[in-house]
Design a protein around this motif. Structure first.
Motif, PDB file in Angstrom:
ATOM      1  N   LEU A  60      48.362  34.717  26.384  1.00  0.00           N
ATOM      2  CA  LEU A  60      47.580  35.766  27.042  1.00  0.00           C
ATOM      3  C   LEU A  60      46.548  35.434  27.914  1.00  0.00           C
ATOM      4  N   THR A  61      45.860  34.302  27.627  1.00  0.00           N
ATOM      5  CA  THR A  61      44.697  33.427  28.449  1.00  0.00           C
ATOM      6  C   THR A  61      45.432  32.954  29.603  1.00  0.00           C
ATOM      7  N   GLU A  62      46.673  32.357  29.272  1.00  0.00           N
ATOM      8  CA  GLU A  62      47.214  31.807  30.597  1.00  0.00           C
ATOM      9  C   GLU A  62      47.754  32.846  31.456  1.00  0.00           C
ATOM     10  N   GLU A  63      48.118  33.935  31.079  1.00  0.00           N
ATOM     11  CA  GLU A  63      48.367  35.403  31.837  1.00  0.00           C
ATOM     12  C   GLU A  63      47.057  35.703  32.287  1.00  0.00           C
ATOM     13  N   LEU A  64      46.022  35.673  31.818  1.00  0.00           N
ATOM     14  CA  LEU A  64      44.646  36.071  32.408  1.00  0.00           C
ATOM     15  C   LEU A  64      44.387  35.504  33.577  1.00  0.00           C
ATOM     16  N   ASN A  65      44.754  33.991  33.619  1.00  0.00           N
ATOM     17  CA  ASN A  65      44.582  32.943  34.606  1.00  0.00           C
ATOM     18  C   ASN A  65      45.404  33.156  35.851  1.00  0.00           C
ATOM     19  N   GLU A  77      34.159  38.298  22.623  1.00  0.00           N
ATOM     20  CA  GLU A  77      34.991  37.061  22.408  1.00  0.00           C
ATOM     21  C   GLU A  77      34.093  36.292  21.256  1.00  0.00           C
ATOM     22  N   ALA A  78      32.660  36.185  21.489  1.00  0.00           N
ATOM     23  CA  ALA A  78      32.056  35.219  20.612  1.00  0.00           C
ATOM     24  C   ALA A  78      31.843  35.762  19.203  1.00  0.00           C
ATOM     25  N   TYR A  79      31.681  37.073  19.313  1.00  0.00           N
ATOM     26  CA  TYR A  79      31.490  37.877  18.075  1.00  0.00           C
ATOM     27  C   TYR A  79      32.678  37.679  17.173  1.00  0.00           C
ATOM     28  N   TYR A  80      33.858  37.972  17.654  1.00  0.00           N
ATOM     29  CA  TYR A  80      35.230  37.886  17.037  1.00  0.00           C
ATOM     30  C   TYR A  80      35.699  36.204  16.674  1.00  0.00           C
ATOM     31  N   THR A  81      35.396  35.433  17.407  1.00  0.00           N
ATOM     32  CA  THR A  81      35.617  34.062  17.065  1.00  0.00           C
ATOM     33  C   THR A  81      34.791  33.617  15.915  1.00  0.00           C
ATOM     34  N   ASN A  83      43.922  41.517  34.983  1.00  0.00           N
ATOM     35  CA  ASN A  83      44.197  42.958  34.686  1.00  0.00           C
ATOM     36  C   ASN A  83      43.234  43.331  33.469  1.00  0.00           C
ATOM     37  N   ASP A  84      43.270  44.597  33.232  1.00  0.00           N
ATOM     38  CA  ASP A  84      42.755  45.355  32.044  1.00  0.00           C
ATOM     39  C   ASP A  84      43.674  45.269  31.083  1.00  0.00           C
ATOM     40  N   GLU A  85      45.076  45.514  31.333  1.00  0.00           N
ATOM     41  CA  GLU A  85      46.154  45.418  30.109  1.00  0.00           C
ATOM     42  C   GLU A  85      45.814  44.099  29.324  1.00  0.00           C
ATOM     43  N   THR A  86      45.698  42.918  30.053  1.00  0.00           N
ATOM     44  CA  THR A  86      45.639  41.416  29.519  1.00  0.00           C
ATOM     45  C   THR A  86      44.414  41.723  28.769  1.00  0.00           C
ATOM     46  N   ILE A  87      43.150  42.115  29.398  1.00  0.00           N
ATOM     47  CA  ILE A  87      42.122  41.806  28.646  1.00  0.00           C
ATOM     48  C   ILE A  87      41.989  42.765  27.295  1.00  0.00           C
ATOM     49  N   THR A 105      40.155  27.204  35.036  1.00  0.00           N
ATOM     50  CA  THR A 105      40.740  28.508  33.994  1.00  0.00           C
ATOM     51  C   THR A 105      39.844  29.510  33.630  1.00  0.00           C
ATOM     52  N   ILE A 106      40.319  30.622  33.613  1.00  0.00           N
ATOM     53  CA  ILE A 106      39.555  31.663  33.200  1.00  0.00           C
ATOM     54  C   ILE A 106      39.794  32.071  31.758  1.00  0.00           C
ATOM     55  N   LYS A 107      38.856  32.480  30.943  1.00  0.00           N
ATOM     56  CA  LYS A 107      38.883  32.765  29.858  1.00  0.00           C
ATOM     57  C   LYS A 107      38.101  34.207  29.533  1.00  0.00           C
ATOM     58  N   LEU A 108      38.327  34.848  28.592  1.00  0.00           N
ATOM     59  CA  LEU A 108      37.992  36.164  28.478  1.00  0.00           C
ATOM     60  C   LEU A 108      36.403  36.435  28.520  1.00  0.00           C
ATOM     61  N   GLY A 109      35.711  35.199  28.011  1.00  0.00           N
ATOM     62  CA  GLY A 109      34.448  35.139  28.355  1.00  0.00           C
ATOM     63  C   GLY A 109      33.703  35.084  29.775  1.00  0.00           C
ATOM     64  N   ASN A 110      34.774  34.493  30.628  1.00  0.00           N
ATOM     65  CA  ASN A 110      34.255  34.104  32.039  1.00  0.00           C
ATOM     66  C   ASN A 110      34.477  35.519  32.957  1.00  0.00           C
ATOM     67  N   VAL A 111      34.972  36.671  32.325  1.00  0.00           N
ATOM     68  CA  VAL A 111      35.384  37.770  33.045  1.00  0.00           C
ATOM     69  C   VAL A 111      34.137  38.665  33.380  1.00  0.00           C
ATOM     70  N   SER A 112      33.312  38.918  32.333  1.00  0.00           N
ATOM     71  CA  SER A 112      32.039  39.561  32.076  1.00  0.00           C
ATOM     72  C   SER A 112      31.355  39.014  30.950  1.00  0.00           C
TER      73      SER A 112
END
Length: 180
Positions: free
Chosen positions: A132-137, A91-95, A141-145, A77-84
């Motif tokens: 949106l995280t499931e969609e990212l998996n 992501e860590a700052y906002y959460t 793409n940039d729109e989902t991010i 599973t890919i999360k926002l933090g796994n992309v870069s």
């Protein structure tokens, strides 16, 4: 007048008082049994420590998802933090900010409804974030991010707006109390 007990006992002799021949041996045995250093038994402590270790291992290795989902699927599973790394920081700052703001909310009977309303909106945004995280998996793409980051920003903005409203309510009550 009080009598001194030493004077009374001074001349007393008991003529029938005879000790048995093995009196000293019996006395010594009683002393040994009564004042024998007791070994402290730590077996209960070993059992308790074993139970704690087993519970800890059970919690660590207990499957977090349904049994049908393998560990490999969870790792994929890919999360926002796994992309870069930058996105991981964002992501860590906002959460962390969101969790901090929620922990700082003053819950009272007067503001309960207002807070619950905001928390419902934040809950809906959290569900949308998971979607949106499931969609990212499925496709990175940039729109989902961007949508994921906007979702985090919106949740934080809602919490700050709630905090401002609570402060204005508190200030208006303080002004009301000073006027009266």
């Amino acid at each position: 007048m009080p009598k001194d007990i030493r004077d009374i006992v001074k001349g007393y002799e008991d003529k029938n008082a005879q000790l048995s021949s093995n009196h000293q041996l019996k006395f010594q045995q009683k002393l040994n049994t009564e004042f024998k250093p007791k070994k402290s038994s730590f077996s209960w402590l070993y059992i308790a420590a074993s139970i704690v270790v087993l519970i800890g291992l059970g919690i660590t290795f207990y499957p977090k998802k349904n049994i049908g989902v393998s560990v490999d699927d969870e790792l994929k599973t890919i999360k926002l933090g796994n992309v870069s790394p930058e996105l991981k920081t964002i992501e860590a700052y906002y959460t962390n900010s969101i969790n901090y703001e929620i922990s700082q909310l003053p819950f009272t009977d007067e503001n309960k409804e207002l807070i619950e309303g905001y928390l419902l909106k934040i809950g809906e945004l959290t569900k949308e974030y998971k979607t949106l995280t499931e969609e990212l998996n499925k496709e990175v793409n940039d729109e989902t991010i961007d949508a994921l980051i906007n979702n985090l920003q919106l949740r934080l903005q809602l919490l700050k707006r709630l905090k401002d409203q609570l402060n204005s309510i508190k200030n208006s009550k303080q002004n009301e109390n000073t006027i009266v």
